[in-house]
Design a protein around this motif. Structure first.
Motif, PDB file in Angstrom:
ATOM      1  N   ASP A  49      -7.057  -3.927  -1.562  1.00  0.00           N
ATOM      2  CA  ASP A  49      -7.007  -5.190  -2.085  1.00  0.00           C
ATOM      3  C   ASP A  49      -5.941  -6.073  -2.056  1.00  0.00           C
ATOM      4  O   ASP A  49      -6.110  -7.329  -2.054  1.00  0.00           O
ATOM      5  CB  ASP A  49      -7.200  -4.950  -3.593  1.00  0.00           C
ATOM      6  CG  ASP A  49      -8.339  -4.268  -4.060  1.00  0.00           C
ATOM      7  OD1 ASP A  49      -9.438  -4.282  -3.205  1.00  0.00           O
ATOM      8  OD2 ASP A  49      -8.630  -3.979  -5.330  1.00  0.00           O
ATOM      9  N   GLU A  81       2.310   0.673  -7.545  1.00  0.00           N
ATOM     10  CA  GLU A  81       1.027   0.483  -7.028  1.00  0.00           C
ATOM     11  C   GLU A  81      -0.025   0.120  -8.251  1.00  0.00           C
ATOM     12  O   GLU A  81      -1.128   0.314  -8.189  1.00  0.00           O
ATOM     13  CB  GLU A  81       0.522   1.972  -6.439  1.00  0.00           C
ATOM     14  CG  GLU A  81       1.614   2.472  -5.301  1.00  0.00           C
ATOM     15  CD  GLU A  81       0.892   3.603  -4.783  1.00  0.00           C
ATOM     16  OE1 GLU A  81       0.252   4.300  -5.170  1.00  0.00           O
ATOM     17  OE2 GLU A  81       1.685   3.886  -3.546  1.00  0.00           O
ATOM     18  N   GLN A  82       0.549  -0.519  -9.168  1.00  0.00           N
ATOM     19  CA  GLN A  82      -0.349  -1.046 -10.385  1.00  0.00           C
ATOM     20  C   GLN A  82      -0.561  -2.422  -9.906  1.00  0.00           C
ATOM     21  O   GLN A  82       0.139  -3.348  -9.833  1.00  0.00           O
ATOM     22  CB  GLN A  82       0.279  -0.982 -11.613  1.00  0.00           C
ATOM     23  CG  GLN A  82       0.721   0.488 -12.410  1.00  0.00           C
ATOM     24  CD  GLN A  82      -0.660   1.175 -12.298  1.00  0.00           C
ATOM     25  OE1 GLN A  82      -1.704   0.617 -12.880  1.00  0.00           O
ATOM     26  NE2 GLN A  82      -0.808   2.551 -12.026  1.00  0.00           N
ATOM     27  N   LEU A  83      -1.899  -2.931  -9.817  1.00  0.00           N
ATOM     28  CA  LEU A  83      -2.252  -4.063  -9.445  1.00  0.00           C
ATOM     29  C   LEU A  83      -2.840  -4.828 -10.594  1.00  0.00           C
ATOM     30  O   LEU A  83      -2.748  -5.873 -10.902  1.00  0.00           O
ATOM     31  CB  LEU A  83      -3.095  -4.159  -8.057  1.00  0.00           C
ATOM     32  CG  LEU A  83      -2.768  -3.196  -6.962  1.00  0.00           C
ATOM     33  CD1 LEU A  83      -3.716  -3.430  -5.979  1.00  0.00           C
ATOM     34  CD2 LEU A  83      -1.443  -3.925  -6.523  1.00  0.00           C
ATOM     35  N   VAL A 130      -0.932  -0.377   2.593  1.00  0.00           N
ATOM     36  CA  VAL A 130      -0.898  -0.680   1.135  1.00  0.00           C
ATOM     37  C   VAL A 130      -2.561  -0.816   0.569  1.00  0.00           C
ATOM     38  O   VAL A 130      -3.410  -0.548   1.572  1.00  0.00           O
ATOM     39  CB  VAL A 130      -0.458  -2.228   0.952  1.00  0.00           C
ATOM     40  CG1 VAL A 130       0.943  -2.089   1.301  1.00  0.00           C
ATOM     41  CG2 VAL A 130      -1.276  -3.113   1.722  1.00  0.00           C
ATOM     42  N   HIS A 131      -2.808  -0.887  -0.571  1.00  0.00           N
ATOM     43  CA  HIS A 131      -4.073  -0.977  -1.206  1.00  0.00           C
ATOM     44  C   HIS A 131      -4.991  -2.000  -0.411  1.00  0.00           C
ATOM     45  O   HIS A 131      -4.513  -3.043   0.048  1.00  0.00           O
ATOM     46  CB  HIS A 131      -4.137  -1.049  -2.489  1.00  0.00           C
ATOM     47  CG  HIS A 131      -5.218  -0.788  -3.344  1.00  0.00           C
ATOM     48  ND1 HIS A 131      -6.304  -1.631  -3.263  1.00  0.00           N
ATOM     49  CD2 HIS A 131      -5.528   0.249  -4.089  1.00  0.00           C
ATOM     50  CE1 HIS A 131      -7.279  -1.048  -4.015  1.00  0.00           C
ATOM     51  NE2 HIS A 131      -6.878  -0.203  -4.607  1.00  0.00           N
TER      52      HIS A 131
END
Length: 307
Positions: free
Chosen positions: A19, A48-50, A16-17
């Motif tokens: 962050d 995948e937008q955080l 995953v990202h």
């Protein structure tokens, strides 16, 4: 073909990202030795937008007594799981649901008294932090119960044969109907359309583990004669599951008034986002969130903002 547990293990281990990983490590650190695992799931995983979004995590702990210094928090997590808390870290926001290892395993199984956990973990998730490899294996085993539980419920309401994707859609429509949800009716189909290949693959593997006998031929699923009438038994329990699920949603909202700082604002944000409403929270509602929720929920039901 990979087994269901192999598919789950592979999916949970996907990266995953960074962050998200850092956020998960921060969450686990707040619970010290009680923290067992952190799982990431939901719309932010798919998109995948955080930034500007509310991330969804489940924190799995060894026990509730070990997780909390305040006994009343442990008591309510045990009586009405999960407890949910807001977290912020490095500019990101999240809500974190807390379950014990035992409850997480049980609530992903057909014997669960509510749909919320297995409905969510039949969808993609990631194991973004874990204490050790033994714990990772436990998480794989627990999550592996979710997809067969959902598909077994859907099988109980199907005709003689059905497409695998249609079976998933039926299952999610049932689970969305067993909770008070702000999402539109098209949401179950959109979840699947995000990765149809994943649901085909997991469907074929999970259908070998359902209690209702079935046979898979290509992309079609066929019911097999069941002398124990397991489909009828599963179907009969759904009216009670729906009633209990909606009551549990209200009860959890009431509990969140005490355990979730800013919970009433999060509720308004989520409803506005998914239902297209323009709900605004007044100062008195923030001061008395439990009373506000008791007034808001009937109005939202009447308007169809939640179902």
């Amino acid at each position: 073909m990979l087994s269901l547990q192999q598919l789950v293990a592979k999916e949970l281990a996907e990266p995953v990202h960074p962050d998200v990983t850092a956020f998960a490590e921060h969450i686990a650190a707040q619970y010290g030795d009680a923290a067992s695992a952190v799982l990431f799931y939901g719309s932010c995983l798919r998109s995948e937008q955080l930034t500007g979004e509310m991330l969804d995590f489940y924190l799995i702990v060894s026990s509730y007594d070990a997780a909390y210094q305040k006994p009343w928090l442990a008591k309510w997590n045990r009586r009405l799981p999960p407890n949910v808390f807001p977290f912020q870290y490095q500019g990101l926001m999240a809500k974190v649901a807390v379950l014990s290892e035992d409850d997480f395993h049980k609530l992903n199984r057909p014997s669960a008294s509510a749909v919320s956990v297995w409905a969510r973990f039949s969808q993609p998730s990631r194991l973004v932090w874990h204490r050790d490899q033994e714990t990772a294996k436990k998480m794989v085993l627990s999550v592996s119960g979710a997809a067969p539980t959902l598909l077994n419920a859907a099988l109980s309401h199907m005709d003689r044969e059905v497409d695998v994707i249609d079976l998933w859609q039926s299952g999610y429509a049932m689970t969305y109907g067993a909770e008070l949800r702000a999402e539109r009716k098209s949401r179950p189909a959109s979840v699947i359309e995000f990765d149809r290949d994943r649901y085909q693959l997991f469907g074929h593997a999970a259908l070998h583990h359902t209690m209702i006998p079935n046979e898979i031929r290509g992309e079609r699923v066929y019911l097999i004669a069941d002398p124990e009438q397991r489909a009828q038994k599963e179907r009969r329990r759904w009216p009670a599951l729906r009633r209990r699920g909606k009551l549990l949603t209200v009860a959890r909202l009431a509990k969140a008034a005490f355990t979730y700082q800013g919970g009433i604002d999060y509720l308004a944000w989520k409803i506005n986002r998914h239902a297209g409403t323009k709900l605004e929270i007044k100062p008195w509602q923030r001061k008395w969130p439990l009373v506000a929720a008791l007034f808001l929920v009937p109005k939202l039901l009447a308007k169809g903002a939640v179902r």
